[in-house]
Design an enzyme around this catalytic site. Structure first.
Site, PDB file in Angstrom:
ATOM      1  CE1 TYR A 186      38.370  49.094  49.228  1.00  0.00           C
ATOM      2  CE2 TYR A 186      38.903  49.759  46.992  1.00  0.00           C
ATOM      3  CZ  TYR A 186      38.951  49.990  48.360  1.00  0.00           C
ATOM      4  OH  TYR A 186      39.571  51.113  48.849  1.00  0.00           O
TER       5      TYR A 186
ATOM      6  CG  ASN B  74      45.212  52.226  46.127  1.00  0.00           C
ATOM      7  OD1 ASN B  74      45.270  51.062  46.529  1.00  0.00           O
ATOM      8  ND2 ASN B  74      45.039  53.240  46.946  1.00  0.00           N
TER       9      ASN B  74
ATOM     10  CB  SER C  58      42.633  52.952  34.828  1.00  0.00           C
ATOM     11  OG  SER C  58      41.874  52.721  33.671  1.00  0.00           O
TER      12      SER C  58
ATOM     13  CD  GLN D  77      40.624  54.742  31.086  1.00  0.00           C
ATOM     14  OE1 GLN D  77      40.919  53.930  31.945  1.00  0.00           O
ATOM     15  NE2 GLN D  77      39.422  55.267  31.012  1.00  0.00           N
TER      16      GLN D  77
ATOM     17  CD  GLN E 297      42.026  50.661  55.876  1.00  0.00           C
ATOM     18  OE1 GLN E 297      43.107  50.320  55.413  1.00  0.00           O
ATOM     19  NE2 GLN E 297      41.652  51.924  55.973  1.00  0.00           N
TER      20      GLN E 297
ATOM     21  CD  GLU F  35      41.683  48.692  32.979  1.00  0.00           C
ATOM     22  OE1 GLU F  35      40.796  48.580  33.846  1.00  0.00           O
ATOM     23  OE2 GLU F  35      42.487  49.634  32.954  1.00  0.00           O
ATOM     24  CG  HIS F  36      40.080  50.264  29.115  1.00  0.00           C
ATOM     25  ND1 HIS F  36      40.735  50.712  30.245  1.00  0.00           N
ATOM     26  CD2 HIS F  36      38.836  49.908  29.521  1.00  0.00           C
ATOM     27  CE1 HIS F  36      39.933  50.646  31.283  1.00  0.00           C
ATOM     28  NE2 HIS F  36      38.770  50.148  30.880  1.00  0.00           N
TER      29      HIS F  36
ATOM     30  CG  ASP G 219      35.437  53.610  32.089  1.00  0.00           C
ATOM     31  OD1 ASP G 219      35.807  52.434  32.215  1.00  0.00           O
ATOM     32  OD2 ASP G 219      36.218  54.576  32.147  1.00  0.00           O
TER      33      ASP G 219
ATOM     34  CD  GLU H  42      46.102   7.270  36.333  1.00  0.00           C
ATOM     35  OE1 GLU H  42      46.271   8.224  35.552  1.00  0.00           O
ATOM     36  OE2 GLU H  42      45.331   7.323  37.317  1.00  0.00           O
TER      37      GLU H  42
ATOM     38  CG  HIS I 192      40.774  56.293  35.970  1.00  0.00           C
ATOM     39  ND1 HIS I 192      39.713  56.160  36.832  1.00  0.00           N
ATOM     40  CD2 HIS I 192      40.323  55.881  34.755  1.00  0.00           C
ATOM     41  CE1 HIS I 192      38.663  55.692  36.173  1.00  0.00           C
ATOM     42  NE2 HIS I 192      39.011  55.514  34.918  1.00  0.00           N
TER      43      HIS I 192
ATOM     44  CG  HIS J 263      40.747   4.942  41.573  1.00  0.00           C
ATOM     45  ND1 HIS J 263      41.461   5.109  42.731  1.00  0.00           N
ATOM     46  CD2 HIS J 263      40.334   6.181  41.196  1.00  0.00           C
ATOM     47  CE1 HIS J 263      41.506   6.388  43.047  1.00  0.00           C
ATOM     48  NE2 HIS J 263      40.814   7.065  42.136  1.00  0.00           N
TER      49      HIS J 263
END
Length: 430
Positions: free
Chosen positions: A124, A209, A233, A255, A186, A322-323, A356, A410, A258, A415
């Site tokens: 995306y 977003n 961001s 930033q 979508q 994030e950064h 970036d 067990e 953004h 087994h």
């Protein structure tokens, strides 16, 4: 931006809160779009594209003619810049390739691991006010290196019903197999269920977003994997007296521009630096074309004065940026001490913009504090590990009794029996 002077630890949780709606706030809309696309496929996508992107499309897939035209339209200098960035990103991600050698865990017992590509991935690429062609590089390059067979790209169309030339050029350079002019919720729903036009994928990558972020999380209810919850961001800078206020302000604004829901935070042990950066923000903000966007983001942002470096580090790790930019004489303390961050930039000459675009590291990173549990996108994001083991007769004789004892403890006697039958045959010479 408000200066918060030495806030108590009791206040930190409120300070680090992001200005984004919760999953519960947006899930009703997301579930409505998903349900419609699951039933009505391309027809529903057309309707949502018309409603949200304000464009009516006859077809979603980008044609070879459109790609060829885009390539011819690209400015030569930009082409060169994109190809330089591509080389650096390839070099960094190829270095992440590993060759697992078999390990003999017990005499006659050999184990090894092999990375296999995820066959179908969806990328995306955000559009809207800032079409991020750089994100094409960040996602398609490692997908291609990993060997993914199908690399499906979705990005929202502009008002003329097309995608930016830069996105199409980058996609053509990086091995994307199909490109679709579909964005928002979508697009995520289409990649989740598949339609007559858009293939269903196994994993979805890419920032977006708040709606895209929630849609990706919602997609996991239908068995899809996602890279991470990568939303609006964010950037945190730690600066002391050795920092250059103009540089710090420029990084914060890089930033902030953004989007309105982006967040930037400056932490410092110096009130003087905070005041100087604040002055620089005012000067630089006026010159930005995206001034209104950056202004709104700055309103969600904070300047935090913490005089003790240990407190500052604890606050930063609680925020989990994030950064994270480190501009301090004592950079080693923060480099060694940071445990929650997507990507770290060290020194006055390491702007976040480098990551970036072109330094080589990936800019698809966890936001909203998810760096406490998620890594940024890397080569392994596009693969899955399969483990192998082979036991010789000697290996089973050596390890078998251990397995029998554990299985019996067990209460799993089938087994145990799977081992015991073989050991009996080996013991009896069969």
């Amino acid at each position: 931006m408000k200066v918060l002077e030495n806030p108590s630890r009791d206040e930190w949780e409120t300070i680090v809160r992001r200005p984004t709606p919760s999953l519960q706030d947006l899930e009703p809309l997301v579930s409505e779009v998903f349900a419609d696309i699951q039933v009505n496929g391309d027809t529903a996508i057309s309707a949502f594209t018309s409603r949200y992107d304000r464009v009516d499309l006859d077809r979603f897939q980008v044609s070879e003619i459109e790609i060829d035209e885009a390539i011819s339209n690209i400015n030569p200098d930009l082409k060169k810049a994109i190809l330089i960035a591509k080389d650096n990103i390839e070099a960094f991600h190829k270095a992440q390739q590993t060759d697992f050698k078999p390990v003999e865990t017990t005499k006659g017992v050999s184990c090894w691991q092999v990375q296999k590509p995820i066959e179908k991935v969806g990328l995306y690429i955000p559009g809207g006010t800032a079409p991020l062609f750089s994100t094409v590089l960040m996602l398609a390059i490692p997908a291609n290196i990993a060997g993914c067979k199908e690399i499906i790209l979705c990005s929202p169309p502009n008002k003329s019903g097309s995608l930016p030339d830069e996105i199409l050029f980058a996609a053509s350079m990086c091995g994307v197999t199909k490109i679709f002019k579909v964005g928002g919720i979508q697009a995520i729903a289409a990649l989740t269920f598949g339609t007559d036009t858009i293939p269903k994928v196994n994993k979805i990558f890419g920032p977006g977003n708040q709606f895209v972020t929630v849609a990706k999380q919602y997609a996991t209810k239908f068995g899809l994997a996602i890279d991470m919850p990568a939303g609006p961001s964010e950037l945190l800078v730690y600066a002391d007296e050795t920092a250059v206020p103009a540089y710090v302000a420029a990084d914060l604004l890089s930033q902030a521009e953004h989007g309105k829901d982006s967040q930037v935070i400056l932490v410092s042990n110096s009130l003087d630096i905070l005041k100087k950066v604040l002055a620089q923000l005012d000067i630089q903000l006026r010159k930005l074309p995206r001034i209104e966007m950056a202004k709104s983001s700055i309103e969600n942002s904070k300047l935090v004065y913490l005089p003790i470096k240990e407190d500052a580090l604890d606050f930063i790790n609680m925020y989990g940026p994030e950064h994270f930019i480190i501009c301090t004489q004592n950079e080693e303390f923060f480099v060694n001490g940071i445990i929650n961050a997507g990507s770290v930039f060290i020194g006055n000459y390491s702007p976040e913009s480098a990551g970036d675009y072109a330094s080589g590291t990936n800019h698809t990173l966890p936001t909203n504090g998810y760096s406490k549990t998620y890594s940024g996108v890397n080569l392994n994001s596009f693969t899955k590990a399969i483990t192998f083991q082979k036991l010789s007769s000697e290996g089973l004789i050596n390890l078998g009794p251990t397995i029998e004892i554990m299985a019996e403890a067990e209460g799993l006697f089938a087994h145990k029996n799977a081992v015991s039958l073989r050991l009996n045959d080996l013991t009896n010479g069969q």
